[in-house]
Design an enzyme around this catalytic site. Structure first.
Site, short mmCIF file in Angstrom:
data_model
loop_
_atom_site.label_atom_id
_atom_site.label_comp_id
_atom_site.label_asym_id
_atom_site.label_seq_id
_atom_site.Cartn_x
_atom_site.Cartn_y
_atom_site.Cartn_z
N HIS A 212 0.90 -11.19 0.98
CA HIS A 212 0.20 -10.72 2.17
C HIS A 212 1.21 -10.30 3.23
CE1 HIS A 212 -1.63 -11.66 6.25
NE2 HIS A 212 -2.37 -10.66 5.82
N SER A 213 0.98 -9.17 3.84
CA SER A 213 1.80 -8.66 4.94
C SER A 213 3.27 -8.58 4.51
CB SER A 213 1.59 -9.54 6.18
OG SER A 213 2.14 -8.93 7.33
N MET A 214 4.16 -9.23 5.24
CA MET A 214 5.58 -9.15 4.91
C MET A 214 5.91 -9.84 3.60
SD MET A 214 6.90 -7.27 7.22
CE MET A 214 8.65 -7.53 7.04
N GLN B 48 -1.24 -7.14 0.08
CA GLN B 48 -2.40 -7.03 0.97
C GLN B 48 -1.91 -6.80 2.40
OE1 GLN B 48 -4.29 -10.79 0.21
NE2 GLN B 48 -5.43 -10.02 -1.54
N THR C 57 0.34 -4.90 3.60
CA THR C 57 1.80 -4.92 3.68
C THR C 57 2.31 -3.57 4.20
OG1 THR C 57 2.03 -6.49 1.86
CG2 THR C 57 3.93 -5.11 2.35
#
Length: 828
Positions: free
Chosen positions: A73-75, A100, A102
């Site tokens: 998720h993200s980073m 997700q 990212t």
């Protein structure tokens, strides 16, 4: 991870634990790597060690895995991609990567060099090794317009998608989800979790009990669950032909349009549509079914006799699931071997559903709608009428291909009769990326659809965006889009500009303040007086001073000879040119952002000045000075010790922490040693007069000596200059704040921030601000360097806008350079 694990457990129970998934979570201690990139490399190495430890847990078991699937998720998704850049990492340790929300393309806020360098290394490696990464399947899911932290365009992996190993999709286009998510809810959105777990179980190889090694199958499974769901359970190799069995009644339908409703029918039926008679008059056939189960329902007859079909191809795999129905559109020329279309209606008990089919010509159901362009000025026609006698219409949106084109689409439906009708489904389809949005509306109704793009149209793609209308028959549809100059469309356009370029706003704000700073130095040089911040901002912060030069350079970079000269000088590429190459640069967007920056700079200056006035009044009320302080020396043994001490603090702990201390010291110095004067007059003191020990009366104050009046005027000028310097220093502190927060969060682990993105700049700023806080305008006016110091902020402002939009960490360097010249003016 709990959401994924709980759904996976239920799924494993459905298959009697024939196989299951174990989930491991990696704890990054909630480090702010989206704003501070110094620990990204350490996180990447930590994930590598985690993978090796996890795989060792299974080495003595049957069907031991040799690779893992990663959901980031993200980073976390970027860290997972960075694993491939490690020299000791074996690419075969990962076969599936799902990210997700990212930001793959660039950081949302590039606040330090380590963050941008990390992105450059990861993206360059993936581009260079694209051929070697075909065995790694990557799925990037973006949250859509509700994700205000990471815009969906940043989650796109264009280079890899060309090789068929990567897939990008927005959550609003994911089947069974059809909704936008914010940055956090994307990890626990149940519809997305179900799609992810179903895909993972469909990826399992029955023989190895592990995720399949076939990259083509992995991609087909992901497209099945995340792009186009046919309302059937995934099958690796579905049977090409099937026999239609069962004691069903066979009914021939010869009309071009057919509708059938069924409720509590105990007899199954087959409806057959001969294709020979329709191929000459029609190009396509459209069928829909409101029963949203996973059984097959439409077939193409390959072998038939006079009364029934003996062998058929299952066309249900060509269907597509929509929120209220499943539909299929077939081009008749692609199925010349078929003699009939067969619709199966199974026996129903307590179920009610409808089926409908129609044959049509594509040109009769396709209409074109010219959309509002930025420079169309409302002269193009933007309204069409659809007298619906069919079930499907395709509205092509002409000239809709750029991200700055944002408008409202209005759809009004009117029906002849008031009988119960199925709801209409409107889908805004973007052919070059999976960012569709679906809207379900009752009939009759009035519906508004926001038309905005996450990704601009590629140059080699000529397809048009489409508004697919799955309509009700005997209804009239009016489709229109609003004028660009309407208030709501203007707000949508403004939202798009903020969405794509909000991260660059600090650059424009600081650029305005820097121009104001140069204007104050210029008036100090010519008139001997320093303008008030707000007045200087209005006079000097003009967009025509900075925009033309930068625009000329961007234009010249389109020529090879200029680009060669530019590269020979080792100058970095202009940020505006990079954004233009990514199709993320609007016409006139820089002017709009500059005006935004002017407004923010003005009101922040008003707020800052008002705050200083209030706190200064409180300070003077509590601690009444005995008179105007004498101008202190620029450097004293005490101040020198303070500089060295703060430099030592910067070197041994955190540079941002030392900058914050000297900033507070500067602020305290202004509040303590200077009276704040009102905006209305630059010659009179504030409403708190200076009190002396002899309690001078008003008459004696009116008879102040000329030298005292001069000192008051110099104090006022100095204070105005200090206010502007403090304003610049405030933005330096704000831009370095993430590294300070990161250091404070991890202080119990390590006293020294390593690496520190602002250590060298902090040491220089300490000496500059320590000297400037003891300076006055009388010293600056007599300096030989004042002319240069007054002219430098303008080119620095241009350079800041040219090289700082995608590299915010460069902004403090430009400000520090201007302050350094001011400090030299105090000395030379």
């Amino acid at each position: 991870v709990r959401s994924l694990g709980s759904i996976a457990l239920r799924k494993a129970e459905d298959v009697d634990f024939k196989y299951h998934f174990n989930f491991f979570s990696v704890n990054f201690n909630e480090e702010l790597v989206a704003l501070y990139g110094g620990s990204l490399q350490r996180q990447t190495k930590f994930v590598h060690e985690c993978i090796k430890v996890i795989l060792r847990l299974y080495r003595d078991q049957d069907f031991a895995p040799s690779s893992v699937a990663i959901v980031g998720h993200s980073m976390g998704g970027l860290v997972a991609r960075a694993l491939l850049t490690l020299k000791s990492f074996k690419p075969e340790l990962i076969n599936l990567l799902i990210t997700q929300a990212t930001p793959h393309v660039a950081p949302v806020m590039p606040l330090d060099k380590y963050l941008t360098d990390f992105y450059t290394a990861v993206n360059n490696h993936w581009i260079a090794k694209a051929q070697d990464l075909r065995n790694l399947t990557t799925l990037s899911v973006a949250g859509g317009f509700r994700d205000y932290q990471v815009r969906s365009g940043l989650a796109f992996l264009p280079r890899l998608s060309q090789h068929g190993s990567a897939l990008f999709v927005v959550s609003s286009a994911v089947p069974r989800a059809w909704a936008s998510t914010d940055h956090l809810s994307i990890v626990w959105c149940k519809e997305l979790i179900l799609a992810t777990i179903r895909a993972l179980f469909d990826l399992v190889d029955e023989n190895t009990r592990q995720i399949t090694e076939d990259p083509k199958k992995r991609m087909s499974v992901l497209k099945h669950h995340f792009v186009r769901h046919p309302a059937k359970l995934f099958e690796d190799n579905p049977e090409a032909f099937t026999e239609l069995t069962g004691a069903f009644m066979w009914i021939m339908v010869k009309s071009s349009k057919w509708t059938y409703s069924v409720y509590n029918d105990s007899d199954g039926k087959y409806f057959t549509f001969p294709l020979v008679s329709h191929r000459k008059s029609y190009s396509h056939v459209y069928c829909e079914n409101s029963m949203l189960d996973t059984s097959s329902w439409i077939y193409g007859c390959v072998n038939s006799n006079s009364s029934m079909c003996l062998e058929a191809a299952d066309l249900s795999w060509r269907a597509e699931l929509l929120p209220t129905t499943k539909v299929v559109i077939l081009k008749l020329q692609d199925y010349l071997s078929l003699s009939h279309i067969v619709i199966q209606v199974p026996p129903t008990v307590g179920n009610k559903y409808t089926l409908a089919c129609e044959f049509f010509r594509e040109d009769s159901r396709t209409v074109q709608l010219p959309v509002t362009h930025l420079f169309s000025f409302g002269f193009s026609s933007r309204k069409i009428m659809l007298n619906s006698t069919g079930l499907f219409y395709n509205v092509q949106l002409q000239h809709f291909n750029q991200i700055y084109q944002a408008f409202q689409i209005y759809i009004e439906s009117h029906c002849q009769s008031l009988k119960e009708r199925k709801p209409s489904v409107y889908r805004l389809h973007i052919p070059w990326s999976h960012e569709d949005s679906l809207t379900v509306a009752k009939v009759p109704s009035s519906t508004e659809i926001s038309a905005k793009l996450h990704i601009a149209q590629p140059q080699n793609d000529s397809r048009l965006p489409e508004l697919n209308i799955y309509s009700s028959s005997d209804c009239q549809y009016e489709v229109s889009n609003t004028n660009i100059f309407s208030s709501y469309s203007a707000s949508i356009l403004l939202f798009q500009i903020i969405r794509f370029h909000a991260g660059a706003l600090p650059v424009y704000v600081v650029s305005n303040i820097l121009l104001t700073y140069g204007g104050q130095l210029s008036t100090l040089m010519t008139t001997g007086q320093c303008l008030d911040f707000s007045l200087a901002l209005v006079r000097t912060a003009k967009p025509y001073k900075v925009e033309p030069l930068r625009s000329i350079i961007v234009f010249l970079q389109g020529f090879n000879w200029f680009r060669e000269i530019w590269e020979s000088l080792s100058l970095p590429e202009l940020d505006a040119a990079v954004l233009s190459s990514q199709d993320a640069w609007f016409p006139l967007v820089s002017l709009i952002l500059f005006l935004f920056g002017t407004g923010i700079a003005y009101w922040s200056g008003v707020f800052f000045s008002t705050s200083l006035r209030v706190f200064s009044s409180l300070w003077l009320t509590i601690f009444r000075p005995t008179g105007l302080e004498k101008d202190p020396k620029l450097i004293t043994p005490r101040s020198l010790c303070g500089m060295l001490s703060l430099a030592l603090v910067s070197w041994t702990t955190c540079g941002a922490f030392a900058v914050f201390i000297v900033y507070l010291q500067y602020l305290f110095k202004v509040l303590k040693g200077k009276k704040y004067c009102s905006k209305e007059t630059s010659q009179n003191c504030s409403r708190h007069p200076v009190k002396t020990q002899s309690s001078m009366d008003r008459t004696s104050k009116a008879r102040q000596s000329p030298s005292s009046s001069t000192r008051v005027a110099e104090a006022v000028n100095s204070l105005k200059m200090h206010v502007t310097i403090l304003n610049l220093a405030t933005w330096i502190v704000l831009l370095n704040l993430p590294s300070l927060i990161y250091w404070l969060k991890n202080l119990r682990y390590n006293v020294r921030l390593d690496p520190d993105p602002c250590r060298s700049t902090a040491i220089l700023l300490i000496f500059i601000l320590e000297i400037l806080m003891n300076s006055s305008t009388s010293e600056v006016k007599s300096s030989k360097l004042l002319k240069m110091a007054a002219k430098v902020p303008l080119p620095l402002s241009v350079a800041m806008l040219a090289f700082g939009q995608m590299h915010l960490y460069r902004v403090p360097h430009f400000v520090t350079s201007s302050l350094l010249l001011h400090m030299l003016c105090c000395v030379v």
